[in-house]
Design a protein around this motif. Structure first.
Motif, PDB file in Angstrom:
ATOM      1  N   SER A  14       0.847  -1.457  -0.079  1.00  0.00           N
ATOM      2  CA  SER A  14       0.170  -0.159   0.112  1.00  0.00           C
ATOM      3  C   SER A  14       0.724   1.394   0.084  1.00  0.00           C
ATOM      4  O   SER A  14       0.451   1.957  -0.714  1.00  0.00           O
TER       5      SER A  14
ATOM      6  N   LYS B 182      -5.443  -8.906  -4.455  1.00  0.00           N
ATOM      7  CA  LYS B 182      -6.646  -8.088  -4.255  1.00  0.00           C
ATOM      8  C   LYS B 182      -7.503  -7.861  -5.614  1.00  0.00           C
ATOM      9  O   LYS B 182      -6.645  -7.761  -6.540  1.00  0.00           O
TER      10      LYS B 182
ATOM     11  N   ARG C 212     -16.861 -10.730  -5.977  1.00  0.00           N
ATOM     12  CA  ARG C 212     -16.682  -9.857  -6.955  1.00  0.00           C
ATOM     13  C   ARG C 212     -17.542  -9.808  -8.153  1.00  0.00           C
ATOM     14  O   ARG C 212     -17.768  -8.806  -8.713  1.00  0.00           O
TER      15      ARG C 212
ATOM     16  N   LYS D  63     -13.716 -10.275   5.393  1.00  0.00           N
ATOM     17  CA  LYS D  63     -13.323  -8.994   4.412  1.00  0.00           C
ATOM     18  C   LYS D  63     -13.383  -9.359   2.962  1.00  0.00           C
ATOM     19  O   LYS D  63     -13.084  -8.431   2.150  1.00  0.00           O
ATOM     20  N   ALA D  64     -13.721 -10.459   2.411  1.00  0.00           N
ATOM     21  CA  ALA D  64     -14.051 -10.762   1.329  1.00  0.00           C
ATOM     22  C   ALA D  64     -15.321 -10.849   0.742  1.00  0.00           C
ATOM     23  O   ALA D  64     -16.206 -11.032   1.718  1.00  0.00           O
TER      24      ALA D  64
ATOM     25  N   MET E 288      -6.985  -8.629 -11.165  1.00  0.00           N
ATOM     26  CA  MET E 288      -6.158  -8.808  -9.822  1.00  0.00           C
ATOM     27  C   MET E 288      -5.200  -8.105  -9.892  1.00  0.00           C
ATOM     28  O   MET E 288      -4.158  -7.757 -10.863  1.00  0.00           O
TER      29      MET E 288
ATOM     30  N   ALA F 227     -13.131 -12.318  -3.283  1.00  0.00           N
ATOM     31  CA  ALA F 227     -11.700 -11.676  -3.364  1.00  0.00           C
ATOM     32  C   ALA F 227     -11.976 -10.525  -2.304  1.00  0.00           C
ATOM     33  O   ALA F 227     -13.138 -10.146  -2.000  1.00  0.00           O
ATOM     34  N   ARG F 228     -10.884 -10.423  -1.579  1.00  0.00           N
ATOM     35  CA  ARG F 228     -10.689  -8.916  -0.806  1.00  0.00           C
ATOM     36  C   ARG F 228     -10.400  -7.952  -2.218  1.00  0.00           C
ATOM     37  O   ARG F 228      -9.861  -8.435  -3.189  1.00  0.00           O
ATOM     38  N   SER F 229     -10.722  -6.616  -1.879  1.00  0.00           N
ATOM     39  CA  SER F 229     -10.973  -5.734  -2.864  1.00  0.00           C
ATOM     40  C   SER F 229     -10.403  -4.382  -2.636  1.00  0.00           C
ATOM     41  O   SER F 229     -10.690  -4.186  -1.368  1.00  0.00           O
ATOM     42  N   TYR F 230      -9.964  -3.618  -3.552  1.00  0.00           N
ATOM     43  CA  TYR F 230      -9.819  -2.071  -3.311  1.00  0.00           C
ATOM     44  C   TYR F 230     -11.140  -1.432  -3.290  1.00  0.00           C
ATOM     45  O   TYR F 230     -12.027  -1.781  -4.100  1.00  0.00           O
TER      46      TYR F 230
ATOM     47  N   GLY G 231      -4.075 -13.483  -0.158  1.00  0.00           N
ATOM     48  CA  GLY G 231      -4.214 -12.655  -1.376  1.00  0.00           C
ATOM     49  C   GLY G 231      -4.430 -13.690  -2.501  1.00  0.00           C
ATOM     50  O   GLY G 231      -3.697 -13.630  -3.500  1.00  0.00           O
TER      51      GLY G 231
ATOM     52  N   ASP H 173      -1.177  -7.898  -5.382  1.00  0.00           N
ATOM     53  CA  ASP H 173      -1.054  -8.342  -4.090  1.00  0.00           C
ATOM     54  C   ASP H 173      -2.336  -9.402  -3.789  1.00  0.00           C
ATOM     55  O   ASP H 173      -2.714  -9.671  -2.776  1.00  0.00           O
TER      56      ASP H 173
END
Lengths: 493, 493
Positions: B16, B237, B463, B459-460, B232, B490-493, B437, B235
């Motif tokens: 990050s 995410k 998507r 936290k996923a 993707m 997935a975890r995401s931005y 990840g 990392d």
């Protein structure tokens, strides 16, 4: 329907109403639900895009790069430059809250009082303040200079009386903001960009302009000098079409932007800013159009040539299309934007009227008899003259016609301006002549008082002190005091 | 200085922070004085312009035209569509006043309480409401349809946690808004534009994406279906990179937009909207760049090739320049953007580092010995590999290298994604693997409850439900209930 399309108010009856109707009927723009803001429709936007692309190329050729700065400006930034805040504070759209919430009474949403900003934010009326606050971090040494940056953006000025393209609360524009190590370089830049604007107006819009410098009274809020290009509309009024400002060190001082010069001494940075906006659309429309609708210079026309087939049945259309397709291909190869309108839900008469209202420079019509004789009917939008030509070599012919239309529109506009520009020596004559819709070159004593008196009594303002023309001294037509040279007066949009 | 330029946090240490530093060091953007708003610097904006130009061409090839609608939206418009207001009310910038005045206490300017708006105006967070209010006047019959309009604009959403390009309060985007006579045509349009986005991401950005449909929970506020492209990052995410919405008749009903259909019956109009934003810059940066700085796919690089001369004195530079000039001309003829950097105020080592940080795809270096031997040193930014080539035929060679870099960036990103995409059947394994990840394909029972539980605990998020891939039914990894098919987590931005 075709008749209704062309059923305009005449320019000679009511020029202002003619303009308003034209903007709507030619599908350029319309009023939105938000006071003073317009919707730019696809056809109008396509013309603006052509302008943008050309101007952007010219900015890049002169070494400028694009960037983007925030829409919102902290209120306190405006106050930093005294003249600037004076000029813009009265027309600012102010953001005070950052959240809505459900109305406890169930009437949609309301502003959430808990979400009040500590410092209000202003929608940019222009970006000098936020940009010079940014430049502070970009500039340390003369090696960091010049900065030659432009921004394409929307801006907002809460105007009380608005007219589409000419004066709207929100408008689209470009604003160049440059930073320089010397006064001379900044002054040169401001003049250079005025020449770019003049070049664009004259050679692409076919709008003749007068370059000059504004009187102190008409300067941009925060500038030391404002340069302008002024165009004459068909009613004899002036339209300020682009301005370029030499800002001196005013904004550098307001935002404390200094650099180490070649002698290793700290010095405030020198600045310019310059802009043209969707107002140019107004200039374009009002300079060339006629009682039948829009007239566009070929270089900015989204459709340069339209081809309309006239046929009785599918078989007839097929024959015409077979003949037209290679011509369309040849136009495209030559870089001409052409539309072959074979849609069968509109009659040729309707199409003719529609493309006339939309100002397509050249229309080709081809029917059964043309096919037999190997001919095509060519109409020029500027003169509305029709002639029949051989299909062989038609592309060459039309390319020449397009060039000729471009030149002829400029020439016609220039003749109109020259015909309506006069020199006047007495204030009485001035008052009489200004009613006729003219540009007047007259002597003025150089004071703001006299300038304001003239404005109050005649609604005419000093459009500029022209770069060219008669530089002979004389006496002010109002006060009889000495005058350095004639300046340009007109009523204006 | 060269060393300092490249002194980045490593991706493996803090991905990050690496990103934040890279955005600044590569001169792409910086924080502004306004909370959550960024300044897009010239180099960053040049990349965005290349994206815009390409996307705009693709929109026009698929029959769309640009237009422009107002920045400000009456507050009451938002309330018309229930889901829409629910989605956006909490992040609206609200204009409440239209004037400032001098502070009676002499502290700059204050909001003039007398200039309070009767109805507050919202800075557009997206334009469905103002546009459908406009379309009401444009649409009467099926003959007026479809309307295929796009707008390039700035929008504003008051985000609490912002990151440059990825999530900013103000961002630049395009928003397509289309109107159709049938449900089928609107659905087809929404899917078609998703394919345009996918084509652009993969073939120009070199970013592999997964196309799919969002779960109900992740839909755009007011849509019946939201389609998405998901990429993707390095990392592991996900970054949602573009969305296309089938809006059904929701906005037509909210703004009472009906048309007479072919059977001469009134019917509500069918709608889509679709958008990509400056967020794509974040996707571009995070997909390809490395610990030495930016890595750009050649098709979007503002400078594709840089040539750096290495010389001892003016005479040496002159000799090199004589050799380089025809090569520069040849690159230009081939449509390659090339920069010959012969500036003498920076050492070659600094230039090398700077162009590396800025991600210029190919660097040529040429010194005295190269001149003697007729060679040039070629460095590829993606691999950082240097090789020496003959000057003869160097342009052909570099053109091939550029193609190869474009493909190889895509391949590398695709391999990374495939390597890090797994299928998982137990929720325990899911919880463990998601920490690494990865993209996880797993069975889900189709309920919002389960989706939200997974989000809360891991936290996923879902998507998308991919268009392609394994369509076999199974049982939900969390509840054991039936699952129609695996979906993408997935975890995401």
């Amino acid at each position: 329907m075709a008749k209704e399309l062309k059923n305009f108010t005449k320019r000679s009856d009511n020029y202002s109403q003619w303009y308003n109707e034209l903007v709507v009927k030619a599908d350029l723009a319309e009023q939105s639900a938000v006071r003073g803001c317009m919707v730019i429709k696809p056809y109008g936007y396509a013309i603006w895009e052509k302008m943008q692309r050309q101007l952007d190329d010219m900015f890049k050729e002169t070494g400028h790069q694009n960037a983007y700065f925030p829409l919102l400006i902290p209120k306190s930034f405006l106050s930093r430059e005294a003249d600037h805040v004076e000029g813009f504070a009265k027309e600012c759209a102010v953001v005070t809250h950052y959240r809505l919430k459900n109305d406890p009474d169930g009437n949609g949403v309301v502003v959430d009082p808990a979400a009040k900003l500590e410092e209000e934010l202003i929608i940019r009326p222009t970006s000098e303040t936020i940009i010079w606050n940014t430049y502070k971090n970009w500039i340390h040494s003369y090696r960091d200079l010049p900065i030659l940056v432009n921004q394409w953006a929307n801006v907002f000025r809460w105007e009380m009386r608005t007219r589409m393209f000419l004066r709207t609360a929100e408008f689209l524009w470009q604003e160049g903001h440059t930073a320089h190590a010397t006064r001379e370089e900044a002054e040169k830049e401001a003049i250079k960009m005025l020449h770019v604007y003049s070049d664009f107006a004259q050679n692409f819009m076919a709008v003749p302009v007068i370059m000059g410098v504004k009187s102190a009274n008409e300067r941009f809020a925060g500038a030391l000098e404002t340069y302008t290009i002024e165009a004459m509309m068909q009613d004899g009024k002036a339209l300020q079409s682009g301005t370029s400002h030499f800002l001196g060190q005013n904004f550098a001082k307001a935002f404390d932007v200094t650099f180490m010069n070649r002698n290793n001494e700290p010095e405030y940075v020198w600045a310019t800013s310059w802009g043209v906006s969707t107002r140019l659309m107004g200039a374009l429309i009002m300079t060339h159009s006629d009682d039948n609708g829009l007239v566009l210079p070929p270089k900015l026309a989204p459709i340069q040539v339209v081809i309309v087939p006239i046929y009785k049945n599918d078989e007839g259309l097929k024959e015409i299309s077979a003949k037209v397709e290679p011509i369309v291909a040849e136009f495209r190869r030559r870089g001409i934007s052409v539309k072959y309108d074979d849609a069968d839900n509109r009659r040729p008469g309707f199409k003719f009227a529609d493309y006339e209202v939309k100002g397509v420079p050249v229309r080709l019509a081809i029917g059964q008899r043309d096919l037999e004789q190997g001919t095509v009917e060519v109409m020029r939008r500027d003169t509305l003259e029709k002639e029949t030509y051989a299909l062989d070599g038609i592309v060459d012919h039309v390319v020449k016609e397009l060039d000729d239309i471009q030149e002829s529109l400029f020439r016609r506009a220039l003749e109109n301006r020259e015909h309506r520009t006069i020199s006047v020596d007495s204030y009485d004559e001035f008052k009489e002549k200004i009613e006729e819709g003219v540009f007047i070159l007259a002597h003025w004593d150089g004071t703001t008082e006299t300038e304001e008196r003239i404005k109050e009594e005649t609604k005419a303002t000093i459009r500029c002190i022209p770069f060219d023309g008669d530089q002979t001294p004389g006496v002010c037509m109002v006060t009889g005091r000495p005058s350095a040279r004639r300046v340009l007066f007109a009523r204006s949009y």
